[in-house]
Design an enzyme around this catalytic site. Sequence first.
Site, PDB file in Angstrom:
ATOM      1  CB  SER B 296      -0.952   0.010   1.193  1.00  0.00           C
ATOM      2  OG  SER B 296      -1.886  -1.025   1.061  1.00  0.00           O
ATOM      3  CB  VAL B 297       4.365   2.125   0.752  1.00  0.00           C
ATOM      4  CG1 VAL B 297       5.280   3.309   0.524  1.00  0.00           C
ATOM      5  CG2 VAL B 297       4.379   1.753   2.224  1.00  0.00           C
TER       6      VAL B 297
END
Lengths: 145, 576
Positions: B296-297
């Site tokens: 998700s970064v």
Amino acid sequence: MAFQPITSREKEGGLAHRWGLPALLPTTAAIVSLASLLLLLQSSNVTTSGYDLRRLEAMREDWAQSNYQLEAEIAYLQSLGRVAREAKEKLGMVPATTYLFVTVAKTPGAHTTSQGLSPGLEAESQSTQVPPWVWGILEKLRVRW
Amino acid sequence: MSHMERPRVHSWRLKALILFLMGSGLGLTLRVSYLQIAQSESFRQQAQEEHWAKQSVLPHRGMIRDRNSYPLAATVTVFNLFLDTTTLRRPERVAQALSPLLERSEEELLQLMSRGQKEKVPLALGISYEKGREIQDLGLPGVVTEKEIKRVYPEGNMAAPLLGFVGRDSIGLTGIEADFNAELAGRSGSLIFERDSIGNPIPLGFRQLVPPEGGADLILTLDRYAQRLAEWGLDEAIKKHKASGGTIIIMEPRTGAILAMASRPSFDLTAIDLRDASRMELYRNRAITDMYEPGSVFKVVTMAAALEERLVTPKTTFYDNGFVVKYGWPIWNWDGKANGLIDMTEVLKRSANVGAIWVSDQLGPERFYKHVLRFGFGQPTYISLSGEASGQVRTHKDQGWSPVDLATNSFGQGISATPLQMITAVSAIANGGQLMRPYVVKQVVGPKGTRTYQPVVVRRVLSPEVAQQLGEMMHAAAEQGESKLAVVPGYKVGGKTGTASISKEGGYASEETIASFAGFAPLRDPKFAILVKIDKPQDSPWGSVVASPVFSSISSQLLIYMKERPVEPFLVQKRG
């Protein structure tokens, strides 16, 4: 005995007779000895200088190595691990958990450090540098914040 | 017969003898000629080799220092002491002389000497130069001293994978020691001298010394305090969450300078064993060699692309019903929840996979991958360290790509990147939109002068306005989203969590994750960006739980160290 004049025969061969081989030999020997002595002194000088040079080179190497060793020791003494250990074990210090921030009014002409950066993390752009003598004057005038 | 007439005796023995003598003489002459003429060059060379000696004089290897010139690696000369039992005389006297210098009892030394081995018996290794010279000057029979150049590390094993190590001949083998070996090693000198038949220098003989040129010192961009914080944070997180390892990188966004680069597992710089193949994997710098799926970064990159293309704004909304089906494959939000009508800021705050997929759909594969590649993914950063991996990005133009990849790539799965690539991309957002080339060596200070490395702008990836918008969104994600543990009291920060599955053959490991957080502080004019990546935490898989607190802890201490002013409500007193 009355003085007898030197005969011509004696005159002709006089010098050779007077300054003959027996007289030349000691002179030659003396000159050769002197020359040998000079040569000996010179080579002795060279030898001594050679030894001195080796000795000085060895001394220089020893001092250089000593410097490297001292640099490494200083680095170890300044290391973060050692400083933290000394602080905890000898001084009984603990890591800070609360930080106190105090704002003070800036007086005109006062100097502040580069905005927001520690000494090691300097801004890429050149910040104005206050010469040390200005600090000295400010100290003497005891400028109060 | 009268005495005047001699009988003529034709003795064949005499002739034979004469012939023999003549032949021998001729043979000797030929042999001497052969040796003196034909072989003269060879003997002359042999005599030359025996008479003249040439020794290499090793240069002093340069230091590796941090940005404030604190030494991280230095060189000293030490002595190794051996006993040659074949030339040893009066062992009691030798033991008596050595005992106070080596700080060992005479009995112990005598026991060593009585072993009777023919080869050298080690007595003491790594003695200081001063002590070694003292022992050398004693001239003890049977005691052999050998110099050894040794690398020492005043800060211990700090940044071990980054610094690397040298071999026995002082040649760098890994890390910075290897990559900058030419600068660090300097140039050897030479000593030519006349020697006698047993190899000893002739005191009055010819001697020519070409002095060595010492190696240059490297000043790194690393800050030892930041490095220490990173390593402590990493060790603590690994221990607490029983993780298998991790990486933390701290970068200066404005310049690309690496302030800290820590990896675990690591190794002891003073105990290198190259014969042990199982330890080889410890020596690599995982921050640049290991690839992982960022999870998700990576949503910040997807969002950056859409903002830059003006397809969305932070307030653009869409309806999130918790899952989406892409080409027959259902993809859910990480928590399985439907978030309803949310804006783009909420997509980051809630780390909604469905939101990221929606954004990537707006972009389409062409624009999406264009921006992914512009952010530096799929190619090395050229940090000047060997072993750097390129990462893997399979675009719509590559064989094997499917439209589902666009969906999964949007939230960081199906894309491989190194930790360095990830933090470089986040730094570009933090610094107003410029992708910087990361670098770790600031200066090379040598005898011939100083060479300074300047920051390099690779390209502009975002406009300053978009970078600022995205920064605000990341601030909301860090402080109001599911990663509240990233909050730094008194300061505004920006960041994004990541919890990525680990790929394996045929799919993903079901139980194992990589928990990460990438962020920067302070929000206005960020001084540093940090990536925290923890591998396979056992107690909790989530980046918000495992990695965010590490970011918060490091950031708070780093901001104090950098004398960053906190926001007004946190100032305790006012005077004046």
